[in-house]
Design an enzyme around this catalytic site. Structure first.
Site, PDB file in Angstrom:
ATOM      1  N   THR B 106     100.180  -2.404  25.674  1.00  0.00           N
ATOM      2  CA  THR B 106     101.549  -1.932  25.839  1.00  0.00           C
ATOM      3  C   THR B 106     101.708  -0.956  26.993  1.00  0.00           C
ATOM      4  O   THR B 106     102.703  -0.962  27.693  1.00  0.00           O
ATOM      5  CB  THR B 106     102.013  -1.249  24.536  1.00  0.00           C
ATOM      6  OG1 THR B 106     101.641  -2.077  23.440  1.00  0.00           O
ATOM      7  CG2 THR B 106     103.489  -1.052  24.527  1.00  0.00           C
ATOM      8  N   THR B 182      96.102  -0.917  21.847  1.00  0.00           N
ATOM      9  CA  THR B 182      95.616  -0.007  20.811  1.00  0.00           C
ATOM     10  C   THR B 182      94.822  -0.692  19.699  1.00  0.00           C
ATOM     11  O   THR B 182      94.047  -0.035  19.015  1.00  0.00           O
ATOM     12  CB  THR B 182      96.779   0.770  20.163  1.00  0.00           C
ATOM     13  OG1 THR B 182      97.712  -0.156  19.623  1.00  0.00           O
ATOM     14  CG2 THR B 182      97.455   1.664  21.177  1.00  0.00           C
ATOM     15  N   ASP B 183      95.007  -2.000  19.521  1.00  0.00           N
ATOM     16  CA  ASP B 183      94.367  -2.665  18.366  1.00  0.00           C
ATOM     17  C   ASP B 183      92.866  -2.401  18.297  1.00  0.00           C
ATOM     18  O   ASP B 183      92.326  -2.094  17.251  1.00  0.00           O
ATOM     19  CB  ASP B 183      94.604  -4.183  18.434  1.00  0.00           C
ATOM     20  CG  ASP B 183      95.810  -4.610  17.614  1.00  0.00           C
ATOM     21  OD1 ASP B 183      96.797  -3.854  17.606  1.00  0.00           O
ATOM     22  OD2 ASP B 183      95.764  -5.677  16.977  1.00  0.00           O
ATOM     23  N   LYS B 261      91.812   3.949  14.585  1.00  0.00           N
ATOM     24  CA  LYS B 261      93.244   3.694  14.429  1.00  0.00           C
ATOM     25  C   LYS B 261      93.546   3.608  12.938  1.00  0.00           C
ATOM     26  O   LYS B 261      93.143   2.664  12.274  1.00  0.00           O
ATOM     27  CB  LYS B 261      93.628   2.390  15.135  1.00  0.00           C
ATOM     28  CG  LYS B 261      95.121   2.087  15.084  1.00  0.00           C
ATOM     29  CD  LYS B 261      95.503   0.874  15.921  1.00  0.00           C
ATOM     30  CE  LYS B 261      97.015   0.658  15.875  1.00  0.00           C
ATOM     31  NZ  LYS B 261      97.452  -0.447  16.740  1.00  0.00           N
TER      32      LYS B 261
END
Lengths: 445, 445
Positions: B106, B182-183, B261
């Site tokens: 992103t 970010t995953d 995360k």
């Protein structure tokens, strides 16, 4: 020498024999570094030969290297008598009827200082002795179903616990407490939440992170919270009773399908995921937090559990360079369901797509959860999510991986077709889906 | 019609044609329920035929059911011009030299409102335009290594990123920023922590939970935090720069091997496990929290990465009724390492013991971590832990599962024997082990 020198071998055994001490005796040991007093503990079968173990006054064990030992001095014979069952207290027949079922784990045991052995504390009388407060709230009936470490508990055990609990619900108990080791208590709580969905009474699992021989034990407070809830909660359902913080300030009652062990050793290791606990117990008083808990007005005599669990369900955690052949292996091995623990909003790499399609085409249920634990799976945000939807993956919203696994085992175990099981997977059976709210909040904010 | 009606099909396409509107146009749509204005968005290839999508003024997309639509009214041609690269700002040659490497995700993209397409923002000029603050701190050089969703990033990508970063370290950059989805950013941060251990400069991974077209985007602040750290941190090492809370108050710099995360969508989804962030950036100022961070006094020109990763390593999560044949399958398939994600202090059921012994006897490294995530594995507390130790299981202390997996891939990839790799597994290479303290604290206490 009554208790002997169980477990000691080699030159360590020789030294102890020479010093004329036995297990359970209070001894003083002088080493090159320090002098300590404590009770001589027995050794485990596979322990090394080079240490003796003392239990200190503060309850902690200390291992002393035999080569460092200068002198062992006998001080006194063991003063703690063998554990004896005390008299039962007089019970008020007006009090609610609560059953405590033992399955093993720290809360159901007490270290016998004399032998060092673990003594399952499972007559009502013994529990009253250790936690006398519970006699104030309920007439207790106890029963030891089995006594295993919770890492060995599996779906067969869930079936036995659920069957027994259902029988006691029909037998007019007001509430049931299930003592359980903490390692897999979250899984068992989810299993009972589904198997005993619509229970007319409160069912409370309870565990302890520190055994009752430790000064910091959480066993008593957690048990009081569980019995209080079982005896007088105005709601039904399946809950877990554990310390709310590291202090002895309150016990939290977590919803059985929303609870996870998030720390290996802390007393407040259990946390409700994406929601607050349903209630707290402080000083014997129940404070209800959730407004929409199930009520107690259902008939008990006709209660039926749905307690079958399909064992051919796997929880598969995805990670970078994950080889999709692992999924193929499960398909070839006759698995009926797979819960994927994807990344972020519920993703896996595109290398997995063919294997997933191969699984769903053969009628295997494939559900998606997130390894983030908190938050919700959403497969409609990115292309890669939609790619998975088109391959038949079931997005499981905010059900976290462990509960999703247990629910799929239950859904496949109690239906005739995968289609029926899939329908069950998407229904809110036991509060496993948290209602959506515009701002997602974690309890720790 | 310049941009056409990309992606629309069937009666929806007919309706749009009839209304004389094109993608990018500002339109007003009247439905049976409401009237809304917005820019007509293109549709994804696999989207259903029954909706048109408008981007509202607030940046959110809305889908409108074609059967509910009463009228579509054209208001204006697209006003946002095609994205053009602006002029580069004048740079101060005294400023530190920072490279930003793009990998996708992103933060490295911007939705082009005119076409709805995703535009990788990867010339330095484009980044200056969107986040002008970064020009104050550094002379930026940018390079797009690849542009993939991070769920597709694997060990091959780690090798490429590490190789390129090492080259830039030798090329006298003061700091390097790596933009990443970010995953799997936590896994990649761990991978670079090991591959670039002893880096003489700061390496900062940065991501964004909300894309830059959303009013709540965290992209700019996270990037400013990353560039600030890369340009002027007094320490070296590998870090992750993400929102500290849901507010725009501070960016946290997490140690690369201790980051996870923990939420699917929140801006503060990333958390340091069992420790605090190493530093914070507030208003462009760096506040250093950890006292023992690596220094910057090592020579850059001779820096060498150890960037090979063994792909035959599996992360296996244990659960009740887990079938140990899954371990046998990995052994038979030539795996060289297995990280078990056990329960509690690091346990699995006794049904797994034979398969684990079979694996270790064949020279496969088997490491134990805990699915609790927080806390530490201890295999000496209970019999069942000692049973595992005797079968050759390596207890990995407070390394959590994801970092342990990555480290084992790295340890096996950069050594000749399993024994050497095992030695590396137990060494503290990049802060992956947190020093023990008498009271375990989580950052959220």
């Amino acid at each position: 020498m009554v208790a002997g020198l169980q477990g000691y071998r080699g030159n360590t055994l020789e030294l102890l024999k020479k010093s004329g001490v036995s297990i359970g005796d209070l001894v003083e040991v002088k080493t090159t570094r320090m002098t300590v007093q404590g009770s001589l503990m027995p050794r485990y079968e596979h322990a090394d030969e080079q240490h003796i173990v003392l239990k200190l006054k503060n309850g902690y064990n200390i291992g002393l290297q035999v080569n460092d030992i200068l002198e062992i001095r006998w001080i006194a014979k063991s003063t703690s008598p063998a554990f004896k069952s005390p008299e039962a207290p007089k019970l008020d027949p007006q009090l609610p009827k609560v059953a405590i079922l033992g399955t093993g784990g720290t809360i159901a045991s007490r270290v016998d200082y004399r032998t060092g052995g673990v003594h399952p504390q499972f007559s009502a009388e013994e529990l009253y002795l250790v936690v006398p407060e519970i006699a104030k709230y309920a007439q207790i009936h106890t029963e030891l179903l089995f006594n295993v470490y919770s890492e060995h508990i599996n779906a067969d055990h869930w079936e036995k616990i659920a069957e027994k609990t259902a029988e006691m619900i029909r037998d007019s108990y007001d509430g049931i407490v299930i003592a359980h080791g903490t390692d897999t208590m979250g899984y068992s709580a989810a299993a009972l939440s589904f198997a005993l969905a619509d229970t007319p009474i409160p069912i409370v699992l309870v565990g302890s992170q520190r055994s009752t021989d430790r000064p910091s034990s959480d066993a008593a407070l957690n048990l009081i919270g569980a019995v209080t809830t079982a005896a007088k909660a105005p709601f039904s359902g399946v809950y877990v009773s554990m310390h709310h913080t590291i202090d002895d300030e309150a016990v939290a009652l977590h919803i059985g399908a929303r609870i996870r062990k998030n720390h290996t050793s802390r007393r407040d290791a259990f946390e409700s995921i994406d929601t607050s606990p349903a209630a707290y117990v402080r000083n014997g008083e129940l404070e209800v937090i959730h407004k929409d808990l199930p009520t107690k007005d259902k008939p008990q005599q006709s209660f039926k559990a749905r307690y079958r669990f399909e064992k051919k369900v796997a929880l598969v955690k995805f990670y970078p360079s994950f080889d999709p052949k692992i999924i193929d292996y499960l398909v070839d091995s006759g698995y009926r369901g797979i819960i994927l623990e994807g990344t972020g909003l519920g993703h896996v790499s595109e290398q997995c797509y063919d294997s997933i399609a191969w699984a769903t085409e053969r009628g295997i249920l494939v559900g998606m959860t997130s390894q983030c634990i908190w938050g919700r799976v959403r497969l409609t945000v990115y292309d890669t999510g939609r790619d998975l939807l088109r391959r038949g993956v079931i997005p499981l919203d905010d059900m976290f991986p462990e509960t999703a696994l247990v629910k799929m085992m239950w859904a496949l175990g109690n239906t005739k077709t995968a289609e029926e099981a899939k329908t069950l997977m998407l229904q809110n059976i036991a509060g496993e889906f948290i209602a959506r709210s515009p701002i997602e909040r974690r309890p720790r904010d």
